[in-house]
Enzyme design. Structure first.
Site, PDB file in Angstrom:
ATOM      1  CG  ASP A  15      -3.617  -4.018  -4.097  1.00  0.00           C
ATOM      2  OD1 ASP A  15      -3.230  -2.709  -3.804  1.00  0.00           O
ATOM      3  OD2 ASP A  15      -2.976  -4.270  -5.521  1.00  0.00           O
ATOM      4  N   GLY A 257       5.144   1.759  -0.214  1.00  0.00           N
ATOM      5  CA  GLY A 257       3.744   1.280  -0.024  1.00  0.00           C
ATOM      6  C   GLY A 257       2.807   2.531   0.695  1.00  0.00           C
ATOM      7  CD  GLU A 258      -2.849   3.305  -0.338  1.00  0.00           C
ATOM      8  OE1 GLU A 258      -3.870   3.627   0.198  1.00  0.00           O
ATOM      9  OE2 GLU A 258      -2.917   3.187  -1.484  1.00  0.00           O
ATOM     10  CG  ASP A 259      -1.337  -0.593   5.506  1.00  0.00           C
ATOM     11  OD1 ASP A 259      -2.673  -0.534   5.974  1.00  0.00           O
ATOM     12  OD2 ASP A 259      -0.596  -1.917   6.403  1.00  0.00           O
TER      13      ASP A 259
END
Length: 358
Positions: A15, A257-259
């Protein structure tokens, strides 16, 4: 414009990683950003030099919230503090309130992107929050991509960078980066890499522990040891620009994950993505949706091999093979990255969206 970005750090720093990149990208384009974090400790290694135009502030239990800025980003449904919402409602000029959502390839993203959510309760009754969804299609908010990123990638000298990193690259070695959650497929990966010359670059945390459990020896930052014909090198925690270079330098990137998924896309190398594991296997649906977007070719055999690799790496199948994935990658993803590059990046779309809805 002036921006407030609110972010809660959950457990794996994804995040704050996304929010830091967004804040830096906005600031580099001339905007002023206040980044509110409930835990800013990760920035000590993620962004040790900070960034001009980005002010990092503690998100704590304060009662004296300052005047909100032109745009307020509520990252990933983190729920703004009520005292701040009350100040938003009293601001002379309307505040644009954006809920920046998680990245997904699922169909609902296109339906929900941009939708308004009026607030009917105090504090802040009458305010409108709008949902902004990153995504892989023109009907979404796109992906974070800073101006000049692809030019920097093209000018990158991987041999020189690997030498500065420490292990260098021996002739004939293929370079693999490992950044994962706990993953039962790691032993199979290590066994395969040991059969031919490889340099495995292991990030700290879950990845280093997984390698240690499989080999009985945890990779330490700066240390290199041999496993069969492969070398295993432990890495320190890398600042975001250096992590990008790690992906540029590798022939295969195992990311989580996203990043790191987005950065692996722009690196242009074969990659396998491990989604955040959920107890009800909800991440299987997200993975299937992503694979549907990724396999943009009529070569069905290549698409099947790619799908097998992603399923096995995420624990939904067995028989993970890094070599098979790398062999079919160009055929299985033909044109996919070019299509993403043809779309406007997330920050460009976000600024435009705020101006239009404001």
């Amino acid at each position: 414009m002036r921006w407030d970005v609110f972010c809660r750090v959950i457990d794996n720093y994804g995040d704050v990683g996304v929010c830091w990149r967004l804040a830096c990208d906005l600031a580099a384009r001339g905007h002023a950003v206040r980044l509110w974090l409930d835990d800013a400790s990760a920035l000590a290694w993620m962004a040790p030099a900070g960034a001009s135009g980005v002010e990092v502030l503690p998100w704590d239990g304060r009662a004296d919230w300052p005047q909100p800025r032109d745009v307020v980003i509520e990252a990933f449904g983190c729920e703004l503090p009520e005292g701040f919402i009350a100040r938003m409602a009293k601001r002379p000029a309307p505040t644009r309130w954006i809920n920046l959502e998680y990245l997904s390839a699922e169909d609902y993203v296109e339906r929900c992107h941009g939708l308004p959510s009026p607030r009917y309760v105090e504090p802040g009754a009458g305010l409108i929050k709008r949902f902004f969804y990153p995504g892989f299609t023109p009907a979404t908010g796109g992906l974070l991509r800073e101006p000049g990123l692809l030019e920097a990638r093209a000018a990158f000298d991987r041999e020189a960078w690997l030498e500065r990193l420490g292990p260098g690259r021996r002739p004939g070695e293929r370079v693999v980066s490992l950044f994962c959650y706990p993953n039962p497929a790691v032993p199979a990966l290590l066994g395969e890499l040991a059969e031919s010359p490889h340099l495995l670059l292991v990030t700290p945390g879950h990845a280093a522990r997984a390698v240690g459990e499989a080999l009985g020896r945890v990779p330490q930052p700066g240390a290199v040891f041999e496993v069969g014909l492969a070398r295993v090198a432990g890495l320190p925690a890398l600042p975001q620009p250096e992590f990008d270079r790690l992906l540029w330098a590798s022939d295969l990137n195992l990311v989580r994950g996203e990043d790191s998924l987005v950065r692996a896309v722009w690196a242009g190398q074969p990659f396998v993505w491990q989604l955040y594991p959920q107890s009800d296997d909800a991440h299987r649906l997200k993975l299937e949706a992503f694979l549907g977007r990724l396999a943009g070719t009529s070569d069905h055999e290549a698409a099947r091999t790619l799908r097998q690799a992603f399923l096995a790496w995420n624990g939904f199948a067995t028989g993970f093979s890094a070599a098979a994935l790398q062999e079919v990658w160009p055929r299985a993803t033909a044109g996919w990255r070019d299509g993403l590059l043809a779309q406007d990046d997330l920050t460009t779309q976000l600024v435009r969206f705020v101006a239009r809805t404001g």
